[in-house]
Design a protein around this motif. Structure first.
Motif, PDB file in Angstrom:
ATOM      1  N   ARG A 168       3.454   1.914   3.902  1.00  0.00           N
ATOM      2  CA  ARG A 168       2.118   1.343   3.720  1.00  0.00           C
ATOM      3  C   ARG A 168       1.259   2.247   2.833  1.00  0.00           C
ATOM      4  NH1 ARG A 168      -3.014   1.187   5.593  1.00  0.00           N
ATOM      5  NH2 ARG A 168      -2.747   3.147   6.697  1.00  0.00           N
ATOM      6  N   ARG A 169       1.345   3.555   3.118  1.00  0.00           N
ATOM      7  CA  ARG A 169       0.548   4.491   2.322  1.00  0.00           C
ATOM      8  C   ARG A 169       1.023   4.501   0.876  1.00  0.00           C
ATOM      9  NH1 ARG A 169      -0.313   9.908   6.000  1.00  0.00           N
ATOM     10  NH2 ARG A 169      -1.615   8.930   7.571  1.00  0.00           N
TER      11      ARG A 169
ATOM     12  N   VAL B 191       0.209   6.961  12.532  1.00  0.00           N
ATOM     13  CA  VAL B 191       0.724   5.824  13.289  1.00  0.00           C
ATOM     14  C   VAL B 191      -0.301   5.444  14.360  1.00  0.00           C
ATOM     15  CG1 VAL B 191       2.535   5.114  14.900  1.00  0.00           C
ATOM     16  CG2 VAL B 191       3.113   6.478  12.907  1.00  0.00           C
TER      17      VAL B 191
ATOM     18  N   GLU C 250       4.542   3.237   8.258  1.00  0.00           N
ATOM     19  CA  GLU C 250       3.260   3.823   7.883  1.00  0.00           C
ATOM     20  C   GLU C 250       3.368   4.515   6.528  1.00  0.00           C
ATOM     21  OE1 GLU C 250       0.380   3.451   9.255  1.00  0.00           O
ATOM     22  OE2 GLU C 250      -0.680   4.855   7.953  1.00  0.00           O
TER      23      GLU C 250
END
Lengths: 419, 369
Positions: free
Chosen positions: B340-341, A132, B337
């Motif tokens: 997204r990965r 993050v 996140e």
């Protein structure tokens, strides 16, 4: 955080040509500064400028800022930007007060450190393991820390004697240390009001009279950090993760682990600063007690160019202005004269180095501050309260090219990304 | 294929916030249980109270300034910049606007207009300092806006004590006359009115969407955010974009205090709400900078604020919602996140498959795309 546009080689070359701060130079600088302050004290009759009381208060006020700054140093040296320091400071104040009330002050210190470290761990999980963005995670941790401590206060402190939804009961004291012979001797010399000698005595007196044991511990952590980060293999590896994690990884360093260690330590330092605020500085936990000191600590670290000595100087400076403010607007007013002198010196130095523009800017500022000094009797409190922030903004905008943060600071890194 | 993909993408987009809310509920359940409170009944009484007409009207009011604040943050985010200074910008702007509005003599609507213009200008200028410092001196806007927040706090405190008027024990600016109160709207089923400013906020959202998605400027701004080098290559003046984006963000921030100033407080005093800028950051993150997502996030946060008011009566600390909100933010950013990965891996696989199928390319499967 975005990096500056200068090339990587340039600042290093410049640094070699620059004056290195050896202990002798540093001591000389401090002596000159003290002499200037002493002269201003004699000139304006503002005894508070260098009184032992001011020095003592400045030391105490500098501790939370310095600890937050030290936390920032550890995290950023390993490449993790830690805006969440403010949140970890808040966790430190609350857990310090809670355990301090329940089991006594030293347990409070331990709990504060652990509370801060918990915040650091959260930041490490979010930024290192999950990738993050560091700023986003930091902001989220501040919000979470504020929320959690407000909830906990309402749930736990309400109904206790002297406690409430926004504050804890009164806390027990941590012992203080007074070096008996030195303290008394220094204070008697201070009372004479001699130029420079009495000021030096005041500094000695301030540093040897009723200094909290926690202050001593905190101050000792700064050289310790320097030793660990710059003089051991562990420190070299940690800093390598902040400069070039891919290269560090290729040398077999477990970058994730290093970053985890650094960020958890970062939280622990901030937690110690928080515990100091609630247990030593105020003897009580109050909501909003940190007052943005986490950010000031971050500012002190940037001000100090990501170095322990620099951040200690920054924290001392900000603590000193804070202490003067507590002693009334006249003291800060007298300090303006020092600013004028320093600006004139900067103008002269720039002129010598044939930088007319910088000289002109410094001279203009000097005149402006002098006019301000002559036109008012006291500096209003709010101005002193944001002096650290303004100083940081000015330093950043005037000397951003001279500051050098770790090369990979704030950048995302994933294991094996260089392969 | 593209239809299925789009559906899958939508599901993924929604999965993250849903996951975050679930984690937040779980965390607060645990917290409640540890404190000895019944979680299910707590949530039910919050829900019951939150959907009452009066509560919904108040939720809309709070949501109005949360929305504006998050929009201001989002403008920066779209250019990969962090305007952490919304908090200072809106407070300084609201103070100046209130002072000017209280000092001049103008007919109502003109006075409102003047107040709004002053607020937008002051907000923009204060944010502009950070923009100029970044563009000309390379100072990180994160640090400069944090510092500017503290300076704004001190400046407002100083100006208020110096030029404010004393009403009882509180210092505030001269109150705006009734003619300069922003008209409020009725809400069905309750006497509680809604800020008329909610319309302005909605328009601001539309303006944000149009500016970013339908104009050349918006394209340049988003391009700069995604890849600065690509933007430069296509002729974008990045330095100018930095300053303009900060000015826009600050101008929007200037509006944040307006619903309160023109719809409830009518003057700027020491008790003017602070901290909305930070909530705005949280909401912009939850809403992924999309105007609709931010609106939902603002309403969610406002609803939590409002519905928790009932908990005081039940002897439960209402600050439990702060833990919920904090957990939502932290878990939503982690969830985004992860999504997204996951997408990245999917895309790489897809490209890998496509390349493996293409004989002329002759690359091995799983080659880096």
């Amino acid at each position: 955080m975005t990096d500056t546009t200068s090339t990587t080689l340039d600042p290093r070359l410049r640094r070699q040509s620059r004056l290195r701060l050896s202990p002798a130079v540093l001591l000389l600088g401090l002596a000159v500064l003290l002499a200037l302050l002493s002269a201003i004290r004699v000139l304006t009759g503002e005894g508070n400028l260098t009184s032992s009381g001011t020095v003592n208060a400045a030391l105490g006020l500098a501790v939370p800022i310095g600890m937050a700054g030290l936390g920032g140093l550890w995290a950023e040296r390993a490449g993790v930007v830690n805006i969440g320091l403010e949140g970890m400071l808040i966790l430190g104040t609350w857990f310090g007060a809670w355990a301090g009330f329940t089991w006594g002050p030293w347990a409070g210190v331990l709990a504060g450190v652990m509370g801060g470290a918990l915040g650091g761990l959260l930041h490490a999980v979010a930024t290192v393991s999950f990738g993050v963005d560091h700023i986003i995670s930091g902001v989220a941790i501040i919000l979470l820390a504020q929320g959690a401590t407000r909830y906990l206060s309402a749930e736990i402190f309400t109904g206790l004697e002297g406690g409430g939804s926004t504050q804890s009961p009164r806390l027990g004291d941590i012992g203080t240390l007074t070096v008996a012979g030195v303290s008394d001797a220094a204070r008697s010399v201070e009372a004479r009001g001699w130029f420079l000698v009495s000021d030096l005595a005041a500094v000695v007196g301030g540093l040897t009279t009723q200094v909290s044991l926690l202050t001593i511990l905190a101050v000792a952590l700064i050289p310790l950090s320097y030793y660990l980060l710059w003089r051991t293999a562990f420190g070299l590896r940690l800093r390598a993760c902040g400069e070039n994690p891919v290269a560090a990884e290729s040398l077999g360093i477990d970058v994730y682990r290093m970053k985890y260690v650094a960020v958890v330590a970062s939280g622990a330092f901030a937690g110690l600063g928080g515990a100091f605020l609630s247990i030593v500085a105020a003897s009580i936990y109050r909501e909003g007690q940190t007052g943005g000191r986490g950010f000031i600590g971050l500012a002190a670290m940037i001000f100090g160019n990501w170095r322990p000595g620099g951040l200690a100087a920054g924290a001392a400076l900000f603590g000193y202005t804070d202490a003067l403010q507590l002693r009334g607007g006249q003291s800060v007013h007298a300090l303006l004269l020092l600013v004028v002198v320093l600006l004139v010196a900067a103008a002269g130095w720039s002129a010598l180095r044939r930088r007319p523009r910088a000289a002109a800017v410094a001279a203009a500022f000097a005149v402006a501050v002098l006019v301000w000094y002559l036109s008012v009797d006291a500096v209003p409190g709010p101005f002193t309260s944001f002096a650290p922030h303004l100083t940081t903004l000015l330093v950043l905008s005037l000397a951003a090219q001279r500051l050098r943060m770790p090369a990979a600071d704030g950048q995302a890194y994933r294991r094996g990304q260089g392969a | 294929v593209s239809g299925r993909l789009r559906l899958g993408a939508l599901a993924l987009t929604l999965a993250a916030p849903a996951l975050a809310v679930a984690v937040a509920l779980l965390m607060s359940t645990v917290t409640l249980v540890v404190a000895g409170n019944p979680p299910l009944e707590t949530f039910r009484s919050m829900l019951d109270y939150g959907v009452q007409p009066r509560s919904m009207a108040l939720t809309l009011n709070t949501g109005t300034y949360y929305y504006l604040s998050a929009l201001a943050v989002a403008i920066g985010f779209r250019m990969n910049m962090f305007n952490i200074g919304v908090d200072g910008q809106y407070r300084l702007a609201a103070f100046c606007a209130a002072a000017v509005g209280g000092a001049v003599t103008l007919p109502g609507p003109l006075r409102i207009l003047l107040v709004l213009v002053v607020a937008v200008l002051v907000g923009a200028l204060w944010a502009g300092i950070a923009g100029v410092l970044k563009a000309t001196r390379g100072v990180s806007e994160v640090i400069s806006t944090i510092m500017l927040n503290a300076i704004a706090t001190g400046l407002v405190a100083y100006l208020l004590t110096e030029y404010g008027t004393l009403e009882g024990n509180d210092i505030s600016t001269t109150p705006l006359p009734e003619s300069a109160h922003f008209p409020s709207l009725p809400f069905p089923g309750t006497s509680q009115t809604v800020y008329g400013f909610v319309v302005v906020a909605a328009l601001a959202g539309v303006g944000y969407a149009v500016l970013l998605n339908r104009t050349r400027f918006g394209f340049d701004l988003r391009a700069t955010g995604i890849s600065e080098t690509a933007a430069v290559a296509s002729g974008v003046d990045v330095r100018r974009m930095v300053v303009v984006a900060m000015l826009l963000s600050g101008g929007m921030a200037g509006l944040v205090g307006m619903p309160i100033l023109l719809g409830a407080a009518y003057s700027y005093g020491v008790d003017f709400p602070a901290g909305i800028g930070f909530t705005g950051i949280a909401i912009a993150l939850v809403g992924r900078n999309s105007p609709v997502g931010i609106a939902l996030g603002a309403l969610l946060f406002a609803f939590l604020d409002q519905s928790s008011q009932i908990l005081d009566l039940e002897g439960i600390a209402r600050e439990i919602v702060l833990i919920m909100q904090g957990t939502i933010v932290l878990s939503v950013v982690v969830a985004y996140e992860l999504v997204r990965r996951y997408r990245l891996v999917q895309e790489q696989r897809q490209v890998g498959r496509a390349l493996a199928g293409d004989e002329r390319a002759g690359r091995p499967e799983g080659a880096p795309a």
